[in-house]
Design a protein around this motif. Structure first.
Motif, PDB file in Angstrom:
ATOM      1  N   TYR A  36       0.392   5.299 -12.667  1.00 36.20           N
ATOM      2  CA  TYR A  36      -0.692   4.488 -13.203  1.00 36.20           C
ATOM      3  C   TYR A  36      -1.367   3.734 -12.059  1.00 36.20           C
ATOM      4  O   TYR A  36      -0.778   3.487 -11.003  1.00 36.20           O
ATOM      5  N   ILE A  93       1.488   1.888 -10.046  1.00 37.65           N
ATOM      6  CA  ILE A  93       2.763   1.702 -10.749  1.00 37.65           C
ATOM      7  C   ILE A  93       3.234   3.036 -11.302  1.00 37.65           C
ATOM      8  O   ILE A  93       2.423   3.804 -11.841  1.00 37.65           O
ATOM      9  N   GLY A 109       8.324   0.895 -12.650  1.00 34.91           N
ATOM     10  CA  GLY A 109       8.682   0.367 -11.347  1.00 34.91           C
ATOM     11  C   GLY A 109       7.970  -0.948 -11.111  1.00 34.91           C
ATOM     12  O   GLY A 109       7.111  -1.356 -11.910  1.00 34.91           O
ATOM     13  N   GLY A 111       5.806  -1.642  -8.881  1.00 39.77           N
ATOM     14  CA  GLY A 111       4.444  -1.502  -8.393  1.00 39.77           C
ATOM     15  C   GLY A 111       4.331  -1.517  -6.883  1.00 39.77           C
ATOM     16  O   GLY A 111       5.200  -2.036  -6.177  1.00 39.77           O
TER      17      GLY A 111
ATOM     18  N   GLY B  40       1.720  -9.215  -9.959  1.00 39.48           N
ATOM     19  CA  GLY B  40       2.324  -8.497  -8.843  1.00 39.48           C
ATOM     20  C   GLY B  40       3.580  -7.729  -9.189  1.00 39.48           C
ATOM     21  O   GLY B  40       4.273  -7.251  -8.286  1.00 39.48           O
ATOM     22  N   GLU B  41       3.878  -7.575 -10.474  1.00 42.27           N
ATOM     23  CA  GLU B  41       5.067  -6.842 -10.884  1.00 42.27           C
ATOM     24  C   GLU B  41       4.705  -5.767 -11.905  1.00 42.27           C
ATOM     25  O   GLU B  41       3.618  -5.779 -12.475  1.00 42.27           O
ATOM     26  N   GLY B  42       5.645  -4.848 -12.122  1.00 45.17           N
ATOM     27  CA  GLY B  42       5.424  -3.833 -13.131  1.00 45.17           C
ATOM     28  C   GLY B  42       5.702  -4.379 -14.526  1.00 45.17           C
ATOM     29  O   GLY B  42       6.363  -5.401 -14.687  1.00 45.17           O
ATOM     30  N   PRO B  43       5.191  -3.718 -15.559  1.00 42.58           N
ATOM     31  CA  PRO B  43       5.440  -4.151 -16.935  1.00 42.58           C
ATOM     32  C   PRO B  43       6.907  -4.018 -17.300  1.00 42.58           C
ATOM     33  O   PRO B  43       7.582  -3.073 -16.882  1.00 42.58           O
TER      34      PRO B  43
END
Lengths: 117, 112
Positions: A36, A93, A109, A111, B40-43
């Motif tokens: 993504y 991501i 992950g 990202g 700044g993080e993934g879901p």
């Protein structure tokens, strides 16, 4: 369980160069992974579906020659951004499914932040 | 492309208040997932709903899947500052295994 990692977490590259991003499933085998892209203040947009041992399937509008995907093993998929340009700067991501745990759930992950200068 | 509309786009509330986020589509989904994402993080997956009319509870969070499997809602009771984040719904279409269509997201801010 169901942990997905990405490397690197952030990368800065010059325009025209290529960058490789790795996505790994740490405690399960993932026959399918997804890539993504997320721009600031926007939601996730699916770029492609990565299948182990076969060619990736790209979403409409995503250039397959620019975003090369390789899923060489059951725990690793890579996304290579070739000839990167500033407009490729984004948050990338990956996600993966564990077919033996709960097939419909996807684990993401952390990202990778790509900045092209 | 199946569109998922989330509302509201932004929600700012005081600690202790309740809130509801909606996710609507004109298409039927085989499953719908709710995620929360920090900057700044993934879901991070919160819940998956599969059956029409299904209700799932996760502590102070209640998720509902519409009877026709076209819409869903997330209700938070007595919100806390730790609930602050971007809430995303994502639907899996009936004919595309694994491919998720994400809503635009709802940014929730809970102030002490």
């Amino acid at each position: 369980g169901a942990v997905v990692s990405q490397h690197p977490s952030w990368v800065i590259c010059k325009s025209g160069t290529s960058v490789k991003i790795e996505c790994r499933s740490l405690d399960f085998q993932a026959t399918t992974m997804f890539w993504y892209r997320q721009f600031p203040k926007q939601s996730l947009m699916l770029m492609a579906t990565s299948n182990e041992g076969s060619k990736a399937t790209y979403e409409q509008g995503v250039e397959k020659d620019k975003f090369l995907i390789n899923h060489a093993s059951l725990t690793l998929s890579t996304l290579t951004v070739t000839s990167a340009h500033p407009e490729d700067s984004s948050f990338y991501i990956c996600s993966a499914r564990d077919p033996y745990r709960a097939a419909i759930e996807q684990y993401f992950g952390p990202g990778t932040r790509l900045t092209v200068t | 492309t199946q569109l998922l509309e989330q509302s509201p786009q932004f929600l700012s509330i005081q600690e202790g208040e309740n809130l509801t986020v909606y996710c609507n589509s004109s298409s039927v989904f085989s499953s719908l997932q709710w995620y929360r994402q920090e900057p700044g993080e993934g879901p991070v997956l919160l819940v998956t709903v599969v059956t029409g009319g299904e209700v799932k509870k996760l502590k102070r969070l209640t998720f509902q899947f519409g009877d026709a499997r076209k819409d869903s809602s997330l209700h938070i009771t007595a919100a806390q500052p730790g609930d602050t984040g971007l809430y995303l719904c994502a639907g899996e279409s009936t004919d595309s295994w694994g491919k998720l269509q994400f809503g635009a997201g709802t940014q929730v801010v809970v102030t002490p």
